[in-house]
Design a protein around this motif. Structure first.
Motif, PDB file in Angstrom:
ATOM      1  N   GLU A 108       0.650  -1.119  -0.237  1.00  0.00           N
ATOM      2  CA  GLU A 108      -0.016   0.007  -0.147  1.00  0.00           C
ATOM      3  C   GLU A 108       0.902   1.027  -0.011  1.00  0.00           C
ATOM      4  O   GLU A 108       0.757   2.406  -0.588  1.00  0.00           O
ATOM      5  CB  GLU A 108      -0.861  -0.070   1.112  1.00  0.00           C
ATOM      6  CG  GLU A 108      -2.148  -1.004   1.155  1.00  0.00           C
ATOM      7  CD  GLU A 108      -2.876  -1.092   2.438  1.00  0.00           C
ATOM      8  OE1 GLU A 108      -3.934  -1.769   2.396  1.00  0.00           O
ATOM      9  OE2 GLU A 108      -2.359  -0.744   3.514  1.00  0.00           O
ATOM     10  N   GLN A 109       1.733   1.257   0.932  1.00  0.00           N
ATOM     11  CA  GLN A 109       2.665   2.305   0.959  1.00  0.00           C
ATOM     12  C   GLN A 109       3.302   2.833  -0.296  1.00  0.00           C
ATOM     13  O   GLN A 109       3.479   3.762  -0.830  1.00  0.00           O
ATOM     14  CB  GLN A 109       3.915   2.273   1.961  1.00  0.00           C
ATOM     15  CG  GLN A 109       4.919   3.275   2.014  1.00  0.00           C
ATOM     16  CD  GLN A 109       5.879   3.105   3.092  1.00  0.00           C
ATOM     17  OE1 GLN A 109       5.750   1.876   3.801  1.00  0.00           O
ATOM     18  NE2 GLN A 109       7.031   3.972   3.252  1.00  0.00           N
ATOM     19  N   LEU A 112       0.825   4.399  -2.564  1.00  0.00           N
ATOM     20  CA  LEU A 112       0.400   5.680  -2.145  1.00  0.00           C
ATOM     21  C   LEU A 112       1.396   6.596  -2.676  1.00  0.00           C
ATOM     22  O   LEU A 112       0.946   7.738  -2.929  1.00  0.00           O
ATOM     23  CB  LEU A 112       0.553   5.490  -0.559  1.00  0.00           C
ATOM     24  CG  LEU A 112      -0.825   4.971  -0.150  1.00  0.00           C
ATOM     25  CD1 LEU A 112      -0.693   4.863   1.551  1.00  0.00           C
ATOM     26  CD2 LEU A 112      -1.970   5.654  -0.334  1.00  0.00           C
ATOM     27  N   GLN A 113       2.960   6.203  -2.743  1.00  0.00           N
ATOM     28  CA  GLN A 113       3.787   6.885  -3.178  1.00  0.00           C
ATOM     29  C   GLN A 113       3.690   7.225  -4.920  1.00  0.00           C
ATOM     30  O   GLN A 113       3.672   8.430  -5.193  1.00  0.00           O
ATOM     31  CB  GLN A 113       5.157   6.189  -3.169  1.00  0.00           C
ATOM     32  CG  GLN A 113       5.574   6.077  -1.739  1.00  0.00           C
ATOM     33  CD  GLN A 113       6.889   5.771  -1.522  1.00  0.00           C
ATOM     34  OE1 GLN A 113       7.953   5.756  -2.413  1.00  0.00           O
ATOM     35  NE2 GLN A 113       7.253   5.241  -0.242  1.00  0.00           N
ATOM     36  N   GLU A 121      -4.139  12.586  -3.585  1.00  0.00           N
ATOM     37  CA  GLU A 121      -4.263  12.293  -2.202  1.00  0.00           C
ATOM     38  C   GLU A 121      -4.813  11.107  -1.866  1.00  0.00           C
ATOM     39  O   GLU A 121      -6.082  11.133  -1.788  1.00  0.00           O
ATOM     40  CB  GLU A 121      -4.790  13.477  -1.171  1.00  0.00           C
ATOM     41  CG  GLU A 121      -4.663  13.272   0.113  1.00  0.00           C
ATOM     42  CD  GLU A 121      -5.325  14.705   0.945  1.00  0.00           C
ATOM     43  OE1 GLU A 121      -5.280  14.336   2.320  1.00  0.00           O
ATOM     44  OE2 GLU A 121      -5.536  15.697   0.252  1.00  0.00           O
ATOM     45  N   ALA A 122      -4.303   9.914  -1.795  1.00  0.00           N
ATOM     46  CA  ALA A 122      -4.650   8.760  -1.492  1.00  0.00           C
ATOM     47  C   ALA A 122      -4.611   8.053  -0.054  1.00  0.00           C
ATOM     48  O   ALA A 122      -3.700   8.986   0.491  1.00  0.00           O
ATOM     49  CB  ALA A 122      -4.470   7.665  -2.475  1.00  0.00           C
ATOM     50  N   TYR A 123      -5.178   7.158   0.358  1.00  0.00           N
ATOM     51  CA  TYR A 123      -4.963   6.607   1.621  1.00  0.00           C
ATOM     52  C   TYR A 123      -5.334   5.127   1.708  1.00  0.00           C
ATOM     53  O   TYR A 123      -5.998   4.554   0.843  1.00  0.00           O
ATOM     54  CB  TYR A 123      -5.770   7.494   2.733  1.00  0.00           C
ATOM     55  CG  TYR A 123      -7.323   7.501   2.542  1.00  0.00           C
ATOM     56  CD1 TYR A 123      -8.175   6.610   2.759  1.00  0.00           C
ATOM     57  CD2 TYR A 123      -7.929   8.660   1.296  1.00  0.00           C
ATOM     58  CE1 TYR A 123      -9.464   6.827   2.611  1.00  0.00           C
ATOM     59  CE2 TYR A 123      -8.983   8.448   1.357  1.00  0.00           C
ATOM     60  CZ  TYR A 123      -9.818   7.724   1.697  1.00  0.00           C
ATOM     61  OH  TYR A 123     -11.396   7.754   1.389  1.00  0.00           O
ATOM     62  N   VAL A 131      -5.830   0.767  -1.636  1.00  0.00           N
ATOM     63  CA  VAL A 131      -5.526   2.187  -1.642  1.00  0.00           C
ATOM     64  C   VAL A 131      -6.866   2.819  -2.383  1.00  0.00           C
ATOM     65  O   VAL A 131      -7.441   2.535  -3.283  1.00  0.00           O
ATOM     66  CB  VAL A 131      -4.374   2.548  -2.619  1.00  0.00           C
ATOM     67  CG1 VAL A 131      -4.329   4.074  -2.755  1.00  0.00           C
ATOM     68  CG2 VAL A 131      -3.135   2.145  -1.998  1.00  0.00           C
TER      69      VAL A 131
END
Length: 220
Positions: A108-109, A112-113, A121-123, A131
């Motif tokens: 996920e990280q 997100l990058q 702007e995702a989370y 994501v």
């Protein structure tokens, strides 16, 4: 230099890619191949993970096949998902031990990058792997789905990032079993199609940052 090899396979039928994944997985697990990230597209395909419920297929199976959509029940976690042209699928065949949750969060990280590199702007969501972006105060849409399996301490399957994906096809299923959430793509958010090759390069860069090293294993 990345701690893993990258293979870009183009558009590949799901069955062929699944069999290739398993061959690569066996070699990585035996220490005969370095960790490997496979990047590819699939033709229209629906996969059912271990948690899939029949009611999340909204049509009879023969209807999907008549529409040219293949179906596969696979060993990854998760529910029902769709793959198709314009979606960047990644299969990180990485040694991760038993750290399934931690591995998913690192995936996920990385995504997100990638989203942030496009100004999005995702989370992540604590309750659902994936994501997400918020498109309205009460509406979340999934940008990238995740579903992995771990065997012999090595992961396979992975993520599906909607780049230029035909989003209408998700209406044929209940994506990931979530009836109250939508699906989006980089193209929909940004308002124009993107080069899949360019997105793939950003994914590789982000994955290299998130997975800088792996435990070594002597060849079996």
């Amino acid at each position: 230099m990345a701690a893993f090899a990258v293979e870009k396979l183009g558009r590949m039928p799901y069955q062929e890619a699944w069999e290739y994944q398993k061959r690569v997985h066996a070699e990585v697990a035996a220490g005969r191949r370095e960790p490997t990230l496979l990047l590819l597209e699939h033709p229209p395909t629906i996969t059912l993970g271990r948690a899939a419920k029949p009611e999340h297929l909204l049509l009879p199976e023969e209807r999907y096949r008549a529409m040219g959509i293949e179906l596969f029940a696979v060993e990854r976690g998760g529910d029902v998902t769709y793959h198709g042209p314009g979606q960047l699928v990644g299969y990180p065949i990485f040694p991760v031990g038993r750290q399934v949750r931690g591995f998913l969060r690192r995936l996920e990280q990385a995504i997100l990058q990638v989203a942030a590199s496009y100004g999005i702007e995702a989370y992540p969501s604590p309750g659902y792997a994936g994501v997400w972006v918020r498109t309205a105060p009460e509406q979340e849409e999934k940008l990238c789905a995740f579903g992995v399996a771990i065997k012999k301490d090595v992961a396979f399957h992975g993520f599906a990032l909607n780049v230029n994906t035909r989003l209408e096809d998700f209406s044929l299923i209940v994506p990931c079993g979530l009836r109250d959430k939508g699906v989006t793509s980089l193209q929909k958010i940004l308002g124009h199609p993107l080069s899949l090759e360019e997105v793939a390069e950003r994914v590789v860069e982000a994955m290299a940052q998130v997975f800088p090293a792996f435990p070594t294993k002597e060849p079996a």
